[in-house]
Design an enzyme around this catalytic site. Structure first.
Site, mmCIF file in Angstrom:
data_model
loop_
_atom_site.group_PDB
_atom_site.id
_atom_site.type_symbol
_atom_site.label_atom_id
_atom_site.label_comp_id
_atom_site.label_asym_id
_atom_site.label_seq_id
_atom_site.Cartn_x
_atom_site.Cartn_y
_atom_site.Cartn_z
ATOM 1 C CG HIS A 28 15.093 -11.638 -0.467
ATOM 2 N ND1 HIS A 28 14.280 -10.554 -0.627
ATOM 3 C CD2 HIS A 28 15.248 -11.782 0.877
ATOM 4 C CE1 HIS A 28 13.959 -10.046 0.543
ATOM 5 N NE2 HIS A 28 14.524 -10.782 1.487
ATOM 6 C CB ALA A 71 -0.936 -0.008 1.204
ATOM 7 C CG HIS A 107 36.076 10.435 4.750
ATOM 8 N ND1 HIS A 107 35.093 10.595 5.704
ATOM 9 C CD2 HIS A 107 36.491 11.681 4.401
ATOM 10 C CE1 HIS A 107 34.938 11.889 5.936
ATOM 11 N NE2 HIS A 107 35.764 12.566 5.159
#
Length: 453
Positions: A307, A172, A431
């Site tokens: 899956h 939904a 990073h």
């Protein structure tokens, strides 16, 4: 009567299993009542995520102001969008059919049992010592004539100018996000006051706040009546305080859950048992009460995720044809909700950990420490860890924010290989990649554990 090495009832994910068995030189009967590929490829995961791709682009354009960029969507070509989506759906069956080999006989229609090892399809009797049930589920039927289920969306034959969606679960919410983003007037009708009630409570709270900014939602509401007249529904809503609201919506869609397809199998002719929800019972090796008859995927009613079904198919193949001796144990089952905002989760919620009386710590860490996250200019994303205080085992991880479904795989890797949150602290991160937000989340959790020792 035709004899096969294996009969498979259901040509969704199990069509790949039929191909693998056929590649062994064994004769396979594959029975499918509609399109090969099943719900996921035809009416679920794939076509819905293709539509979500359009919704994501629209949401990013709509949010450009927070990046000091003025932008305007001049046109959303709904006709092209849905034609493209429908074109994909229409290609699925042939795509799956082309993958089958000469040892697989494809039968179109509804197959059902005459006995434990005999199946009838189109007045033809088939028998085998190995029968695999992979019949999946179907959407629960709408309460009012003319209302849609998700099966009616894919392919979509008529684009509505407005739509009301009944439900509060992931289907939904995903569909409400898509239709709203595409510029179709959308209202979500929710019986209670929660969205995504299976998620961790902190995730639920943040999701409800963020999702409600885009979607018109009527909470604590039931549809008392809906009549289709003059190309639209006249809908009567009743709030929990018994107040009544009337309005019109061109389409009405029910997304209130799914139910077993076992009724079509005539299991009363066999020794196969079903549970009180109508799903087929099985043992740890997927075998039903009828010797040589196995059930995999949603038909068993356990982990109703694509899956999980794919993993079960592969594991059953190993049991039947590679002499696998160990039962399958899904220690961790991840899932995601592909909406705006996106959610990913694995393991226990905080409430579940409390109900199990586990000794754990909870850590909730914002993504704001990451420059990559800061660049998104949104405040809500966070990662929540639930970790065993003594063993450092990750009991649950819950994320909300862009790319959560991708980021959580780093946590899954640690959980599957050696479940210890300290690995997330010790590893080297690029990073300032978004995944680096897991570093402060792990550090904060470990600090909380050490404070309690």
């Amino acid at each position: 009567m035709k004899t096969y090495d294996t009969i498979i009832i259901g040509g969704g994910r199990a069509s790949s299993l039929a191909k693998k068995i056929g590649a062994l030189g064994k004769k396979v009967a594959l029975i499918e009542k509609s399109s090969l590929g099943g719900t996921c490829a035809n009416r679920g995961c794939v076509p819905s995520k293709l539509l979500i791709g359009y919704a994501d682009v629209i949401r990013n354009i709509q949010a450009s102001e927070r990046h000091y960029i003025s932008s305007k969507i001049e046109n959303i070509n709904l006709k092209e969008i849905f034609e493209d989506n429908n074109s994909f759906i229409n290609s699925v069956d042939e795509s799956y059919k082309s993958r089958l080999n000469e040892n697989v006989d494809l039968y179109r229609g509804v197959g059902y049992f005459l006995s434990n090892n005999v199946v009838e399809i189109n007045n033809e009797k088939l028998t085998s010592e190995k029968i695999i049930i992979a019949t999946g589920t179907s959407p629960k039927e709408p309460l009012f004539e003319g209302a849609w289920t998700s099966d009616d969306i894919f392919p979509l034959k008529k684009i509505p100018s407005s739509i009301s969606i009944v439900g509060s679960g992931f289907i939904a919410c995903e569909l409400a996000n898509v239709f709203n983003a595409l510029g179709i007037k959308t209202k979500l009708l929710v019986r209670g006051d929660e969205l995504l009630s299976n998620e961790d409570e902190d995730i639920q709270e943040t999701f409800k706040k963020e999702f409600s900014q885009n979607i018109d939602i009527e909470f604590n509401t039931t549809v008392k009546d809906a009549k289709y007249k003059d190309d639209s529904f006249e809908i009567i809503l009743e709030n929990k305080d018994k107040s009544i609201k009337k309005y019109k919506s061109e389409a009405l869609l029910y997304a209130i859950g799914r139910e077993s397809n076992a009724k079509s199998l005539k299991l009363e002719n066999t020794d196969i048992e079903i549970d009180d929800r109508g799903y087929i019972k099985r043992d740890d090796f997927f075998e039903t009460k009828a010797k040589g008859v196995y059930v995999v995927g949603d038909a068993a009613g356990e982990y109703m995720l694509q899956h999980a079904a794919a993993y079960e198919m592969n594991y059953l193949y190993k049991i039947l044809f590679e002499d696998k001796k160990e039962p399958l144990n899904f220690k961790y089952m991840p899932h995601a909700v592909f909406t705006s905002p996106e959610i990913a989760s694995v393991g226990l919620t905080q409430k579940q950990a409390q109900e199990k009386n586990l000794d754990f710590v909870v850590s909730k860490t914002s993504w704001k420490a990451s420059a990559k996250a800061q660049a998104m200019k949104i405040d809500y994303p966070f990662t929540k860890f639930i970790v065993d205080k003594n063993s450092y085992e990750i009991l649950g991880c819950h994320m909300i924010g862009p790319q959560s479904s991708t980021m959580i795989h780093q946590v899954l890797t640690v959980m599957y290989i050696d479940n210890d949150i300290r690995h997330l602290k010790e590893m080297l991160y690029i990073h300032p990649a978004l995944s680096e937000t897991l570093l402060p989340a792990a550090i904060n959790t470990i600090k909380d554990i050490e404070k309690r020792k």
